[in-house]
Structures are given as C-alpha cells and as structure tokens.
Design a protein around this motif. Sequence first.
Motif, PDB file in Angstrom:
ATOM      1  N   GLY A 113       0.758  -1.240   0.000  1.00 21.09           N
ATOM      2  CA  GLY A 113       0.000   0.000   0.000  1.00 21.09           C
ATOM      3  C   GLY A 113       0.790   1.292   0.000  1.00 21.09           C
ATOM      4  O   GLY A 113       0.208   2.368   0.126  1.00 21.09           O
ATOM      5  N   ASP A 115       2.949   2.249  -2.540  1.00 25.05           N
ATOM      6  CA  ASP A 115       3.282   2.625  -3.918  1.00 25.05           C
ATOM      7  C   ASP A 115       4.786   2.617  -4.191  1.00 25.05           C
ATOM      8  O   ASP A 115       5.272   3.367  -5.029  1.00 25.05           O
ATOM      9  CB  ASP A 115       2.713   4.004  -4.267  1.00 25.05           C
ATOM     10  N   ASP A 125       3.293  -2.285  -5.875  1.00 24.04           N
ATOM     11  CA  ASP A 125       2.736  -2.956  -4.709  1.00 24.04           C
ATOM     12  C   ASP A 125       2.278  -4.346  -5.096  1.00 24.04           C
ATOM     13  O   ASP A 125       1.331  -4.479  -5.875  1.00 24.04           O
ATOM     14  CB  ASP A 125       1.546  -2.181  -4.140  1.00 24.04           C
ATOM     15  N   TYR A 134      -6.537  -2.064   1.523  1.00 25.78           N
ATOM     16  CA  TYR A 134      -5.684  -1.759   0.377  1.00 25.78           C
ATOM     17  C   TYR A 134      -6.241  -0.565  -0.385  1.00 25.78           C
ATOM     18  O   TYR A 134      -7.412  -0.558  -0.780  1.00 25.78           O
ATOM     19  CB  TYR A 134      -5.631  -2.980  -0.552  1.00 25.78           C
ATOM     20  N   LYS A 135      -5.428   0.452  -0.540  1.00 23.05           N
ATOM     21  CA  LYS A 135      -5.737   1.614  -1.373  1.00 23.05           C
ATOM     22  C   LYS A 135      -7.129   2.182  -1.138  1.00 23.05           C
ATOM     23  O   LYS A 135      -7.929   2.394  -2.044  1.00 23.05           O
ATOM     24  CB  LYS A 135      -5.549   1.263  -2.851  1.00 23.05           C
ATOM     25  N   TYR A 215      -9.489   8.926  -1.325  1.00 22.38           N
ATOM     26  CA  TYR A 215      -9.804   8.554  -2.707  1.00 22.38           C
ATOM     27  C   TYR A 215     -11.202   9.074  -3.068  1.00 22.38           C
ATOM     28  O   TYR A 215     -12.135   8.988  -2.255  1.00 22.38           O
ATOM     29  CB  TYR A 215      -9.768   7.033  -2.885  1.00 22.38           C
ATOM     30  N   PHE A 291      -7.968  -0.165  -9.452  1.00 22.73           N
ATOM     31  CA  PHE A 291      -6.530   0.104  -9.303  1.00 22.73           C
ATOM     32  C   PHE A 291      -5.787  -0.568 -10.431  1.00 22.73           C
ATOM     33  O   PHE A 291      -6.316  -1.438 -11.118  1.00 22.73           O
ATOM     34  CB  PHE A 291      -6.005  -0.388  -7.941  1.00 22.73           C
TER      35      PHE A 291
END
Length: 291
Positions: A113, A115, A125, A134-135, A215, A291
Amino acid sequence: MKKLLLGMFSVVLMTACQKDAATSHSLEAITTVAAKKPSSRMPICHFDATTETWKLMNIKPSAWPRYQAYGDIRLDDVDGDGYVTFNKCGYGQMGDCNDNNAAIHPGATEIKGNDIDENCNGINDDVPAIGASYKGGKLAYVLQPGDPRYDPNLPHGFIAAPADQGVPVWGPATEVGGTSGALGSGAANTARIVAAYGTAGTAAKLCADLVLNDYSDWYLPSLGELNLLFQNRFAIGGFTTEGTITNLFTSYWSSTEDGSGFAWFQYFANGNTDIVSKDASWIKVRAIRSF
C-alpha cells in the motif's frame, strides 16, 4: 688460506641474506599499506560511442557527474545492500532498482500500500490477499487472464468500500441508455447515470460523490462486478447476507440498467440476480474503485 676464504664467503653470504630479508620486509609493509588504503576510483559501465559498446571503467569519483550526463551507470553499490543497478557490462549482483536506499533491492520485503517497489519486481505494490485493507478500502478482486485490462506484469482489479453507502433509489423512470453488465464497465455506467440524472441521493451519484480514505474515484459496480463482490463477500466483510422476506434486505444495486423503469440488483444471501423498479427504496449500495 682455505679457512680465510671460507670465512670471507660466509660473511658475504650472511650480508646478502640480511639484505634480502630487509627487502622482503619492506615489500610486505608496502603491500599491507596499499591493501589498507581505500580505493580512490569507482567502477562504472560506460557506453563507448565510437565502438557502440558498453565497457567497464574505473574513474575518479569527482568525474562521475560528467559520465552520468552521458547516461553511464554507477556500479559501486552506493547504498551498500549488496546489489547494483542492472547494467550491460554484467558487473556485480544486478537488479537494484534504487541504489540510494538499502531497503530496496531484489528479495526485499514488500510493504503493501505504499506505492513503492521494494523488491524490484516491477510492481509498485504486490497485492495482498482478498479482503485485506488496500488503497482506500478492501481488496475485492484481482483481474485474471481473460479479464479486460488484465496485465501479467502489473496487477489490476478493484477495491470495495469497507461499509455500505446507504439505501438510495436507483433513479427516475427514464432511460439512461448504454450501460453494461460487463466486468470493467461500472465506472462508465456511473458516469452515464450521473450525467443523465445528476440527482443527489441516487445510487450512482452517492458513489460518484464519495470521498473515502483520500480517494474520490468511487463508482457503482456493474452487474458483473457486483457478482464478484458477492463471491468474495465474506472476505471483504460488512455486507448484509442474511435477512427475511425472501432475503429482500440483502439486496445490492448494480449500475446496469434494464430499460427505462428497471435496473439490476443482486441478493447477497444467495447470489440470485433480478430487475426491480428504479424507485425501490430497500436496496443497498456498496461503492468500488479500480486500481
């Protein structure tokens, strides 16, 4: 007379041996000092424009900026992790993708996570297990061979928000048109719905407006994507999977339309899919992002 000559010869021989021993000690001392003296040069892989070949060279460190400007490669393992940058000279243990950070090299532990490609395998990742944080959410699905956007060298997939976003209506009874049930179509579906309706509080708008864990690119899943959420529902967590009235309240909206008055949804109790009026007010929403 013979005794005299023998004595003189012994003196000469002894003197010569003493000189050889002294010379030997001096050479050993010089060698030891030279071995202890740090190298004043550094190895590089240099491209010879005349022969159009790469060759190994040793240069003074002060000259490095000039060679660096030519695109040459430094090979002295700057970070001391035992690896050097990939080079066409074949020098050293190659594969270091960041020779200024000792925590980054082939075989290093990948930190999920962040990057950063710690193990230098070309993937920023390495993805964790389904359901792991995750993300911005929970990893819901990783694309497989045959899926749209699948890349064997770079994992793609989608992430689910960790909790439901509410129980909104899908929208008014007017046709949006052009939505799809296919994997990978949810983001485009959501954009079409929002452009057609623009109504706050509808399922697609609720996802499009969501800002979660930094996000803001969330969307309402297509029917195909929603089914993958169902398949991984227990690992992802937070879904309503048990209910009454024929599992009515375990239902989740998709972004897949069926004509002007209906849209597709899925029961998370048993996986069955069906269409229902767009103004149904008992169906939940779970946003996803790619992603």
